[in-house]
Design a protein around this motif. Structure first.
Motif, PDB file in Angstrom:
ATOM      1  N   VAL A 186      -9.631  20.771   5.344  1.00 39.66           N
ATOM      2  CA  VAL A 186     -10.254  21.980   4.793  1.00 39.66           C
ATOM      3  C   VAL A 186     -10.611  22.957   5.906  1.00 39.66           C
ATOM      4  O   VAL A 186     -10.340  24.160   5.805  1.00 39.66           O
ATOM      5  N   SER A 187     -11.177  22.430   6.999  1.00 36.71           N
ATOM      6  CA  SER A 187     -11.565  23.377   8.059  1.00 36.71           C
ATOM      7  C   SER A 187     -10.321  23.975   8.717  1.00 36.71           C
ATOM      8  O   SER A 187     -10.338  25.137   9.148  1.00 36.71           O
ATOM      9  N   LEU A 188      -9.222  23.214   8.791  1.00 38.91           N
ATOM     10  CA  LEU A 188      -7.982  23.795   9.342  1.00 38.91           C
ATOM     11  C   LEU A 188      -7.447  24.905   8.444  1.00 38.91           C
ATOM     12  O   LEU A 188      -6.985  25.949   8.896  1.00 38.91           O
ATOM     13  N   LEU A 189      -7.529  24.640   7.163  1.00 39.14           N
ATOM     14  CA  LEU A 189      -7.077  25.623   6.177  1.00 39.14           C
ATOM     15  C   LEU A 189      -7.847  26.937   6.314  1.00 39.14           C
ATOM     16  O   LEU A 189      -7.280  28.026   6.234  1.00 39.14           O
ATOM     17  N   HIS A 190      -9.142  26.813   6.570  1.00 37.54           N
ATOM     18  CA  HIS A 190      -9.981  28.003   6.738  1.00 37.54           C
ATOM     19  C   HIS A 190      -9.587  28.800   7.983  1.00 37.54           C
ATOM     20  O   HIS A 190      -9.887  29.980   8.086  1.00 37.54           O
TER      21      HIS A 190
ATOM     22  N   LEU B  42       1.693  26.757   7.210  1.00 38.65           N
ATOM     23  CA  LEU B  42       1.127  25.760   6.301  1.00 38.65           C
ATOM     24  C   LEU B  42       0.955  24.432   7.001  1.00 38.65           C
ATOM     25  O   LEU B  42       1.710  24.086   7.899  1.00 38.65           O
ATOM     26  N   VAL B  43      -0.084  23.730   6.589  1.00 38.86           N
ATOM     27  CA  VAL B  43      -0.371  22.405   7.131  1.00 38.86           C
ATOM     28  C   VAL B  43       0.074  21.399   6.083  1.00 38.86           C
ATOM     29  O   VAL B  43      -0.412  21.425   4.942  1.00 38.86           O
TER      30      VAL B  43
ATOM     31  N   GLU C  57      -2.519  10.956  16.836  1.00 40.33           N
ATOM     32  CA  GLU C  57      -3.807  11.044  17.549  1.00 40.33           C
ATOM     33  C   GLU C  57      -4.184  12.472  17.952  1.00 40.33           C
ATOM     34  O   GLU C  57      -5.179  12.677  18.644  1.00 40.33           O
ATOM     35  N   THR C  58      -3.437  13.485  17.502  1.00 37.97           N
ATOM     36  CA  THR C  58      -3.777  14.883  17.827  1.00 37.97           C
ATOM     37  C   THR C  58      -5.189  15.225  17.332  1.00 37.97           C
ATOM     38  O   THR C  58      -5.582  14.817  16.229  1.00 37.97           O
ATOM     39  N   SER C  59      -5.936  15.955  18.161  1.00 38.80           N
ATOM     40  CA  SER C  59      -7.327  16.245  17.779  1.00 38.80           C
ATOM     41  C   SER C  59      -7.417  17.492  16.904  1.00 38.80           C
ATOM     42  O   SER C  59      -6.527  18.350  16.893  1.00 38.80           O
ATOM     43  N   GLN C  60      -8.530  17.573  16.219  1.00 44.50           N
ATOM     44  CA  GLN C  60      -8.838  18.725  15.365  1.00 44.50           C
ATOM     45  C   GLN C  60      -8.785  20.016  16.194  1.00 44.50           C
ATOM     46  O   GLN C  60      -8.231  21.027  15.760  1.00 44.50           O
ATOM     47  N   GLU C  61      -9.371  19.948  17.418  1.00 45.04           N
ATOM     48  CA  GLU C  61      -9.454  21.120  18.281  1.00 45.04           C
ATOM     49  C   GLU C  61      -8.053  21.612  18.682  1.00 45.04           C
ATOM     50  O   GLU C  61      -7.777  22.819  18.637  1.00 45.04           O
ATOM     51  N   GLU C  62      -7.155  20.655  19.003  1.00 48.59           N
ATOM     52  CA  GLU C  62      -5.776  21.048  19.376  1.00 48.59           C
ATOM     53  C   GLU C  62      -5.096  21.768  18.207  1.00 48.59           C
ATOM     54  O   GLU C  62      -4.436  22.789  18.384  1.00 48.59           O
ATOM     55  N   LEU C  63      -5.282  21.223  17.022  1.00 49.27           N
ATOM     56  CA  LEU C  63      -4.630  21.828  15.844  1.00 49.27           C
ATOM     57  C   LEU C  63      -5.200  23.215  15.561  1.00 49.27           C
ATOM     58  O   LEU C  63      -4.474  24.149  15.210  1.00 49.27           O
ATOM     59  N   LYS C  64      -6.509  23.326  15.763  1.00 52.81           N
ATOM     60  CA  LYS C  64      -7.173  24.609  15.555  1.00 52.81           C
ATOM     61  C   LYS C  64      -6.564  25.661  16.501  1.00 52.81           C
ATOM     62  O   LYS C  64      -6.278  26.790  16.092  1.00 52.81           O
ATOM     63  N   GLN C  65      -6.348  25.249  17.740  1.00 57.19           N
ATOM     64  CA  GLN C  65      -5.771  26.186  18.724  1.00 57.19           C
ATOM     65  C   GLN C  65      -4.347  26.579  18.346  1.00 57.19           C
ATOM     66  O   GLN C  65      -3.968  27.747  18.481  1.00 57.19           O
TER      67      GLN C  65
END
Ligand code: NDP
Length: 287
Positions: A108-112, A96-97, A73-81
């Motif tokens: 894709v957005s995390l990769l960027h 690497l993810v 359940e981890t959010s996109q925002e947490e991973l981005k941080q």
């Protein structure tokens, strides 16, 4: 005559031994070991096995692992941080993810988000752009592993007809560009290609990266061709035992091909070796 085996497992071990030595030489100069951060989200058992494998390989070579495992359940925002912190962390040379991510997360957005100079998987658009332009940069590990294995066995590529089956951004497309850079004449086939056998029979070098068991049969292979099997497919027999096979019908194709990669023991271990090589390369840029 039977095809010769392109032994990815043995070459991966040799590469790891070379990297270990390089790390031993560089560590006193840089003042710390290289570091790789593998981010895993959720509980996909195959991903967990891959991550363990990568961390074990890191340990053998002397690369510090900064692995992080997050709940589904981890959010996109947490991973981005987390990625932003790792980008700034001087101990980390590669990030690497592990894919696939659970539904709802945008890989894709995390990769960027990853600093292109820490992009251990070589999948950031900047690194793909460098590949297209023929500039030095981090290269995608699986295709780079395919190229390195052919180089080791001194397979000539210049002017040869290469057919890549699969056009993913992970394998097929970057591999086609690498073969082109090595002066092969390259064809990319995919699920909409017609008469696949006609296309593959023309290949001096045939790479299967489709994820379809038994896609490549003996009648689709030119005698003495180099056959590289990137595919990984899980098959389960009636007794419930499962094993991994590639996209190539190995037993039949080995009677036709000149060289062939086994699954397992071919491109899988090469991918891990090239991931380590990418991390050490980024690290070596800091000396
Ligand atoms: P994708 O599913 O992203 O891509 C598969 C590609 O194969 C697509 O381009 C698809 O065409 C094409 N394809 C599918 N079916 C056919 C068919 N019947 N005939 C022709 N082309 C077909 O997979 P990946 O590229 O990520 O991976 C490919 C395989 O390699 C998988 O088995 C994967 O597990 C394995 N793999 C192995 C690695 C290793 O370390 N050995 C590393 C990475 C992947 P279309 O674009 O038209 O859909």
């Amino acid at each position: 005559m039977e095809a010769k085996i392109l032994d990815g497992k043995a070459l991966a071990q040799k590469i790891q031994a070379e990297l270990k030595q390089q790390v031993e030489e560089l560590t006193p100069k840089i003042g710390r070991p290289p570091g790789l951060a593998v981010l895993m989200v959720g509980d996909n058992p195959a991903s967990a096995a891959y991550v363990r494998n990568k961390e074990r390989a890191c340990e053998k070579v002397g690369i510090a692992s900064f692995g992080k495992h997050f709940p589904t359940e981890t959010s996109q925002e947490e991973l981005k941080q987390v990625i932003e912190e790792l980008n700034k962390d001087d101990r980390v040379d590669g990030i690497l993810v592990q894919l696939p991510l659970p539904d709802g997360l945008d890989s894709v957005s995390l990769l960027h988000q990853i600093d292109p100079d820490k992009d251990a998987d070589g999948l950031h658009p900047v690194n793909l752009g460098r590949l297209v332009r023929g500039e030095p940069g981090l290269r995608s590990c699986t295709p780079a592993g395919v190229m390195r294995l052919m180089e080791e066995y001194q397979i000539p590529l210049r002017g040869k007809k290469a057919v890549v089956v699969g056009r993913s951004i992970l394998v097929g497309k970057p591999l086609a560009l690498m073969l082109l850079a090595a002066d092969a004449t390259v064809t990319i086939a995919h699920s909409r290609s017609q008469n696949l056998g006609e296309i593959t029979r023309d290949a001096d070098i045939l790479v299967a990266a489709a994820g379809r068991k038994d896609l490549i049969t003996a009648d689709m292979v030119k005698p003495e061709a180099i056959v590289i099997d990137v595919g990984i497919n899980k098959v389960t027999d009636e007794a419930g035992n499962s094993r991994l096979v590639g996209d190539v019908n190995f037993d039949a194709v080995k009677t036709v091909a000149g060289y062939i990669t086994p699954v397992p023991g071919g491109i899988g271990p090469m991918t891990v070796a090239l991931l380590l090589a990418n991390t050490v390369w980024s690290y070596s840029q800091k000396k």
